[in-house]
Write a protein that holds these residues in place. Structure first.
Motif, PDB file in Angstrom:
ATOM      1  N   UNK A  92      -3.330   4.175   0.210  1.00  0.00           N
ATOM      2  CA  UNK A  92      -4.528   4.441  -0.581  1.00  0.00           C
ATOM      3  C   UNK A  92      -4.114   5.268  -1.789  1.00  0.00           C
ATOM      4  N   UNK A  93      -4.493   4.781  -2.978  1.00  0.00           N
ATOM      5  CA  UNK A  93      -4.122   5.444  -4.220  1.00  0.00           C
ATOM      6  C   UNK A  93      -5.396   5.748  -5.010  1.00  0.00           C
ATOM      7  N   UNK A  94      -5.671   7.020  -5.302  1.00  0.00           N
ATOM      8  CA  UNK A  94      -6.817   7.325  -6.158  1.00  0.00           C
ATOM      9  C   UNK A  94      -6.464   7.001  -7.608  1.00  0.00           C
ATOM     10  N   UNK A  95      -7.377   6.333  -8.307  1.00  0.00           N
ATOM     11  CA  UNK A  95      -7.187   6.019  -9.724  1.00  0.00           C
ATOM     12  C   UNK A  95      -8.455   6.410 -10.476  1.00  0.00           C
ATOM     13  N   UNK A  96      -8.324   6.594 -11.777  1.00  0.00           N
ATOM     14  CA  UNK A  96      -9.453   6.930 -12.635  1.00  0.00           C
ATOM     15  C   UNK A  96      -9.821   5.692 -13.440  1.00  0.00           C
TER      16      UNK A  96
END
Length: 162
Positions: A92-96
């Motif tokens: 899981x990778x948080x991105x903006x």
């Protein structure tokens, strides 16, 4: 064979567009990784093909066709080898999400904070108005308070004219 997911793009808190490019190394059951993008409420999903024998480089993407679906600009990109194993590895990778940070988002430029700079002054110079919110939101992973920026800090300036 051990399943492996090594995602090289995007990195955590990368500023992404509606076409999110994904790359890395992986092994996956039957050569497929599932891709999901969510903000915790709504979700888009797709898949990427990976070689089924040994660790392979892969590239994929997921298109967010309606940028108004999401309400929050911080999204979570999940890649998983769950095509044959519900307990397979996932990342899981948080991105903006740029389109929710600046309407017409087309990319960003780096800006090095100079002594005496404020976000309002930077916004005035970059956008011609004092709305610093796009700059603050694009840098939420490194700027916690819009009144606290430091000389030498490199900020991402979202652009709609690139």
């Amino acid at each position: 064979m051990t399943n492996t997911l090594d995602i090289q793009q995007p990195q955590p808190f990368d500023l992404v567009d509606s076409n999110i490019l994904i790359a890395g190394n992986a092994t996956a059951f039957e050569g497929t990784l599932s891709i999901r993008v969510s903000e915790g409420h709504d979700e888009y999903s797709s898949f990427a093909t990976v070689g089924s024998l040994g660790l392979r480089q892969f590239q994929g993407s997921i298109e967010i066709p309606d940028t108004n679906t999401f309400k929050l600009n911080r999204l979570f990109l999940t890649l998983a080898d769950d095509t044959g194993n519900p307990n397979g590895p996932s990342v899981v990778i948080p991105v903006l999400f740029g389109p929710l940070i600046l309407p017409g988002y087309g990319g960003w430029r780096p800006y090095v904070v100079q002594p005496g700079d404020t976000l309002i002054q930077i916004a005035q110079a970059q956008y011609g108005n004092s709305n610093f919110q796009p700059i603050f939101e694009a840098n939420q992973h490194i700027v916690n308070d819009p009144n606290l920026i430091f000389p030498g800090q490199v900020l991402r300036i979202p652009r709609d004219d690139i």
